[in-house]
Design an enzyme around this catalytic site. Structure first.
Site, PDB file in Angstrom:
ATOM      1  N   ARG A 104     -23.953  -8.145 -56.253  1.00 40.89           N
ATOM      2  CA  ARG A 104     -25.078  -8.994 -56.604  1.00 40.89           C
ATOM      3  C   ARG A 104     -25.123 -10.148 -55.617  1.00 40.89           C
ATOM      4  NH1 ARG A 104     -25.833 -11.785 -62.439  1.00 40.89           N
ATOM      5  NH2 ARG A 104     -24.159 -13.087 -61.671  1.00 40.89           N
ATOM      6  N   THR A 108     -29.880 -14.708 -54.632  1.00 38.40           N
ATOM      7  CA  THR A 108     -31.074 -14.083 -55.247  1.00 38.40           C
ATOM      8  C   THR A 108     -30.741 -13.353 -56.538  1.00 38.40           C
ATOM      9  OG1 THR A 108     -30.732 -11.991 -54.100  1.00 38.40           O
ATOM     10  CG2 THR A 108     -32.011 -13.670 -52.935  1.00 38.40           C
ATOM     11  N   ASP A 200     -16.245 -13.779 -64.065  1.00 39.08           N
ATOM     12  CA  ASP A 200     -16.549 -12.755 -63.072  1.00 39.08           C
ATOM     13  C   ASP A 200     -15.583 -11.584 -63.242  1.00 39.08           C
ATOM     14  OD1 ASP A 200     -16.390 -11.239 -60.556  1.00 39.08           O
ATOM     15  OD2 ASP A 200     -17.822 -12.728 -59.832  1.00 39.08           O
ATOM     16  N   ASP A 203     -13.613 -10.352 -60.026  1.00 33.33           N
ATOM     17  CA  ASP A 203     -12.586 -11.309 -59.590  1.00 33.33           C
ATOM     18  C   ASP A 203     -11.401 -11.325 -60.555  1.00 33.33           C
ATOM     19  OD1 ASP A 203     -13.919 -12.009 -57.322  1.00 33.33           O
ATOM     20  OD2 ASP A 203     -14.794 -13.839 -58.131  1.00 33.33           O
TER      21      ASP A 203
END
Ligand code: PRP
Ligand code: URA
Length: 209
Positions: A104, A108, A200, A203
């Site tokens: 991603r 944006t 995340d 991560d």
């Protein structure tokens, strides 16, 4: 309209709470995501069809059931989908595995595809597309596009945590795809992160940042 199924099994919910906890380290996070992958695979395979076969036990013949119908394909969305893949394969080891690589764009929030490899008999398989997070829905929509473009006709989407925004985007874009989740969270924040979510996923799984 694709249906949404929430897997509310107590073991899934218990483990998900520790997955969410910011104090859960990489090793434990990875183990828990793997375990929940197995438990969700157990739930999602409830709908598989069976056919009768005759087996000879040491005592007599027996009418038994074995799986019939379409063969399965598991497609983790890279990277974070990999965290659930082994857990799923523990239950359905004969499934073939494809990969869709997407990230991603942080500015944006649009998905960028960088890798696709699917089993050759795409049209005959029933696919379970796997990603821990359904946030804006952009990655899931793009991954389903990618599978359909290559001939896939039967796709389910499975994730740990979904935001209402992502569910709607996926349902609108692909009404034939049912969505299987462990939790439906509250909303997205201004950075496109699920609230409360787990942070995340990639991560936390791989210890990067
Ligand atoms: C995360 C997650 C999903 C995507 C969800 O991946 O694993 O693929 O974001 O967000 P969306 O619904 O708004 O598209 P990320 O892009 O962080 O890549 P990674 O798995 O490589 O870390
Ligand atoms: N991707 C993640 O890993 N976490 C989120 O909350 C949203 C997208």
């Amino acid at each position: 309209m694709g249906k949404v199924y929430v897997f509310d099994h107590p073991l899934i919910q218990h483990k998900l709470s520790f997955i969410r906890d910011k104090n859960t380290g990489t090793k434990e996070f990875r183990e828990l995501v793997d375990e929940v992958g197995t438990l969700m695979a157990y739930e999602i395979t409830r709908e598989l069809t069976l056919e009768e076969t005759i087996i000879e036990t040491p005592v007599s013949k027996a009418t038994c059931n074995i799986l019939s119908g379409k063969k399965l394909g598991i497609v983790p969305i890279l990277r974070a989908g990999l965290g659930m893949m082994d857990g799923i394969l523990k239950l359905i080891p004969a499934a073939k595995v494809g990969h869709v690589g997407l990230y991603r764009d942080p500015q944006t929030l649009q998905p960028v595809e960088y890798y696709v490899k699917l089993p050759s008999d795409v049209e005959e398989r029933e696919f379970i597309l796997v990603d821990p997070m359904l946030a804006t829905g952009g990655s899931a929509v793009e991954a389903v596009n990618s599978l359909k473009k290559r001939g896939a006709k039967h796709i389910k989407f499975m994730c740990l945590i979904a935001a209402p925004e992502g569910v709607k985007v996926l349902q609108d874009a692909h009404p034939d795809v049912d969505i299987y989740i462990a939790a439906l969270d509250e909303k997205l924040d201004e950075h496109g992160y699920i609230v409360p979510g787990l942070g995340d996923a990639g991560d936390r799984l791989f210890g990067t940042k």
